[in-house]
Design an enzyme around this catalytic site. Structure first.
Site, PDB file in Angstrom:
ATOM      1  N   ASP A   1       0.875  -1.182   0.000  1.00  0.00           N
ATOM      2  CA  ASP A   1       0.000   0.000   0.000  1.00  0.00           C
ATOM      3  C   ASP A   1       0.904   1.221   0.000  1.00  0.00           C
ATOM      4  O   ASP A   1       2.106   1.124   0.257  1.00  0.00           O
ATOM      5  CB  ASP A   1      -0.915   0.000   1.238  1.00  0.00           C
ATOM      6  CG  ASP A   1      -1.783   1.260   1.292  1.00  0.00           C
ATOM      7  OD1 ASP A   1      -2.446   1.555   0.283  1.00  0.00           O
ATOM      8  OD2 ASP A   1      -1.778   1.961   2.313  1.00  0.00           O
ATOM      9  N   SER A   2       0.299   2.374  -0.229  1.00  0.00           N
ATOM     10  CA  SER A   2       1.068   3.617  -0.187  1.00  0.00           C
ATOM     11  C   SER A   2       1.537   3.927   1.237  1.00  0.00           C
ATOM     12  O   SER A   2       2.429   4.747   1.424  1.00  0.00           O
ATOM     13  CB  SER A   2       0.200   4.766  -0.694  1.00  0.00           C
ATOM     14  OG  SER A   2      -1.012   4.811   0.040  1.00  0.00           O
TER      15      SER A   2
ATOM     16  N   GLY B   1      -2.882   9.093  -3.796  1.00  0.00           N
ATOM     17  CA  GLY B   1      -4.182   9.535  -4.304  1.00  0.00           C
ATOM     18  C   GLY B   1      -4.190  10.860  -5.029  1.00  0.00           C
ATOM     19  O   GLY B   1      -5.175  11.213  -5.683  1.00  0.00           O
TER      20      GLY B   1
ATOM     21  N   CYS C   1      -3.781  -0.956  -2.062  1.00  0.00           N
ATOM     22  CA  CYS C   1      -4.089   0.456  -2.273  1.00  0.00           C
ATOM     23  C   CYS C   1      -5.120   0.591  -3.402  1.00  0.00           C
ATOM     24  O   CYS C   1      -4.887   0.099  -4.515  1.00  0.00           O
ATOM     25  CB  CYS C   1      -2.798   1.174  -2.653  1.00  0.00           C
ATOM     26  SG  CYS C   1      -3.012   2.920  -2.960  1.00  0.00           S
ATOM     27  N   ASN C   2      -6.231   1.248  -3.110  1.00  0.00           N
ATOM     28  CA  ASN C   2      -7.251   1.444  -4.145  1.00  0.00           C
ATOM     29  C   ASN C   2      -6.716   2.264  -5.308  1.00  0.00           C
ATOM     30  O   ASN C   2      -7.014   1.995  -6.467  1.00  0.00           O
ATOM     31  CB  ASN C   2      -8.481   2.150  -3.563  1.00  0.00           C
ATOM     32  CG  ASN C   2      -9.426   1.198  -2.877  1.00  0.00           C
ATOM     33  OD1 ASN C   2     -10.412   0.762  -3.446  1.00  0.00           O
ATOM     34  ND2 ASN C   2      -9.107   0.853  -1.638  1.00  0.00           N
ATOM     35  N   THR C   3      -5.930   3.280  -4.990  1.00  0.00           N
ATOM     36  CA  THR C   3      -5.393   4.141  -6.046  1.00  0.00           C
ATOM     37  C   THR C   3      -4.483   3.330  -6.973  1.00  0.00           C
ATOM     38  O   THR C   3      -4.603   3.384  -8.202  1.00  0.00           O
ATOM     39  CB  THR C   3      -4.619   5.323  -5.431  1.00  0.00           C
ATOM     40  OG1 THR C   3      -5.488   6.035  -4.552  1.00  0.00           O
ATOM     41  CG2 THR C   3      -4.092   6.250  -6.498  1.00  0.00           C
TER      42      THR C   3
ATOM     43  N   GLU D   1      -6.123   8.800   9.738  1.00  0.00           N
ATOM     44  CA  GLU D   1      -4.767   8.677  10.303  1.00  0.00           C
ATOM     45  C   GLU D   1      -4.672   9.376  11.657  1.00  0.00           C
ATOM     46  O   GLU D   1      -3.915   8.960  12.534  1.00  0.00           O
ATOM     47  CB  GLU D   1      -3.731   9.218   9.312  1.00  0.00           C
ATOM     48  CG  GLU D   1      -3.705   8.378   8.051  1.00  0.00           C
ATOM     49  CD  GLU D   1      -2.382   8.389   7.302  1.00  0.00           C
ATOM     50  OE1 GLU D   1      -1.473   9.143   7.666  1.00  0.00           O
ATOM     51  OE2 GLU D   1      -2.285   7.617   6.320  1.00  0.00           O
TER      52      GLU D   1
ATOM     53  N   CYS E   1     -11.338   3.114  -0.680  1.00  0.00           N
ATOM     54  CA  CYS E   1     -10.041   3.627  -0.235  1.00  0.00           C
ATOM     55  C   CYS E   1      -9.682   2.874   1.041  1.00  0.00           C
ATOM     56  O   CYS E   1     -10.560   2.587   1.863  1.00  0.00           O
ATOM     57  CB  CYS E   1     -10.146   5.130   0.046  1.00  0.00           C
ATOM     58  SG  CYS E   1      -8.649   5.838   0.780  1.00  0.00           S
TER      59      CYS E   1
ATOM     60  N   HIS F   1      -8.437   3.700   3.753  1.00  0.00           N
ATOM     61  CA  HIS F   1      -8.683   4.332   5.046  1.00  0.00           C
ATOM     62  C   HIS F   1     -10.156   4.379   5.453  1.00  0.00           C
ATOM     63  O   HIS F   1     -10.474   4.565   6.615  1.00  0.00           O
ATOM     64  CB  HIS F   1      -8.167   5.778   5.016  1.00  0.00           C
ATOM     65  CG  HIS F   1      -6.676   5.904   4.980  1.00  0.00           C
ATOM     66  ND1 HIS F   1      -5.905   5.367   3.977  1.00  0.00           N
ATOM     67  CD2 HIS F   1      -5.815   6.512   5.839  1.00  0.00           C
ATOM     68  CE1 HIS F   1      -4.634   5.653   4.210  1.00  0.00           C
ATOM     69  NE2 HIS F   1      -4.549   6.340   5.335  1.00  0.00           N
TER      70      HIS F   1
HETATM   71  N1  DGL Z   1      -4.041   3.921  -0.013  1.00  0.00           N
HETATM   72  C1  DGL Z   1      -4.736   4.973  -0.724  1.00  0.00           C
HETATM   73  C2  DGL Z   1      -5.981   4.393  -1.396  1.00  0.00           C
HETATM   74  O1  DGL Z   1      -6.510   3.385  -0.990  1.00  0.00           O
HETATM   75  C3  DGL Z   1      -5.102   6.130   0.184  1.00  0.00           C
HETATM   76  C4  DGL Z   1      -3.923   6.948   0.646  1.00  0.00           C
HETATM   77  C5  DGL Z   1      -3.147   7.559  -0.508  1.00  0.00           C
HETATM   78  O2  DGL Z   1      -3.646   8.512  -1.140  1.00  0.00           O
HETATM   79  O3  DGL Z   1      -2.051   7.089  -0.769  1.00  0.00           O
HETATM   80  O4  DGL Z   1      -6.430   4.934  -2.358  1.00  0.00           O
END
Ligand code: DGL
Length: 267
Positions: A9-10, A42, A72-74, A151, A183, A185
């Site tokens: 993930d990011s 993101g 990570c969704n992005t 966060e 996402c 989070h």
């Molecule tokens: N992990 C990112 C997502 O799920 C969210 C945080 C980011 O922008 O890196 O899209």
């Protein structure tokens, strides 16, 4: 198979996906990489996120993983196809499992998705949902402030409620009956989102759906780890572990997290 499940993930957010994978597959070894030096993804371009995804995947491949989860969704939205093409092992993203669950859950065919600017801007959720149900109506919305709120641990106070009601007002007007938390989070804000959207809207947690998909893939390949005790968990980060360890506890929801600092690609 003894090899681990690799998850990246990011940053810390993908621990919501790890948490569900651990709950579903407690015997599996897990290696997690949080690219904390380059978070957030993101707000970045698809080219940059794809480069980061490749570098993260190369790092995890060196750790001997059997499958890769792009938590990570992005990164899933903009780079999953490229990662699948470039690398040899099975790759599971968070987007398709969420889209499938949404299409299964909706009765009215009116589906909302919330995520980062890059995820919503990519159109990937809309494509995934419409490929499963061409008649579905799609409503996407970026909610960037949800990431820092989660966060900070401000997930159930008046600030979280106010931000949610302002962000989600346009979606309430669309009379959706299903909303994908697109996402990493957002599962932490589930309570407040549920409250704002009301009882008539089913929330789809991509993390839960993704864990089910990982279990399916391992079972089909006959790669489930046969072991009596729980698997090992290793956490790597690309920036100082302290923040990740502090915030990670809340995201993972099961005690202390210890992370090791590593370098991937140019980070
Ligand atoms: N992990 C990112 C997502 O799920 C969210 C945080 C980011 O922008 O890196 O899209």
């Amino acid at each position: 198979m003894q090899k681990a499940i690799g998850i990246f993930d990011s940053g810390v957010g993908g621990l919501t996906v790890s948490r569900e994978v651990i709950a579903r597959l407690p015997h599996e070894n897990i290696i997690y990489l949080g690219d904390t030096a380059r978070v957030p993804y993101g707000i970045r371009s698809p080219e940059t996120v794809t480069r980061y995804s490749f570098e993260n995947t190369r790092f995890l491949l060196k750790q001997e993983i059997k499958v890769l989860v792009v938590a990570c969704n992005t990164a899933s939205a903009v780079s999953l196809a490229a990662v699948k093409k470039e690398f040899p092992m099975p790759v599971i993203g968070v987007l398709e499992p969420g889209a499938r669950a949404a299409v299964a859950a909706t009765k009215s065919g009116r589906i909302g998705v919330i995520g980062t600017e890059a995820t919503i801007g990519s159109g990937a959720y809309e494509r995934a949902i419409k490929s499963l149900d061409p008649a579905a109506e799609f409503f996407g919305l970026a909610c960037p402030l949800f990431v820092p709120l989660a966060e900070e641990g401000w997930t159930d106070n008046e600030v979280a409620e106010l931000v949610s009601s302002v962000y989600l007002a346009p979606l309430r007007e669309k009379r959706i009956d299903t909303l994908v938390l697109g996402c990493t989070h957002y599962p932490l804000l589930k309570g407040v989102i549920e409250k704002v959207m009301g009882p008539g809207v089913a929330l789809i947690d991509s993390a839960v759906e993704t864990a089910a998909e990982v279990a399916d893939v391992l079972a089909k390949l006959n790669w489930v780890r046969q072991a009596p005790g729980p698997g090992t968990r290793k956490y790597f980060v690309t920036d100082s572990p302290a923040r990740f360890e502090r915030i990670g506890k809340r995201f993972l929801g099961d005690g202390a997290v210890t992370a090791e600092l590593v370098q991937v690609g140019g980070a």
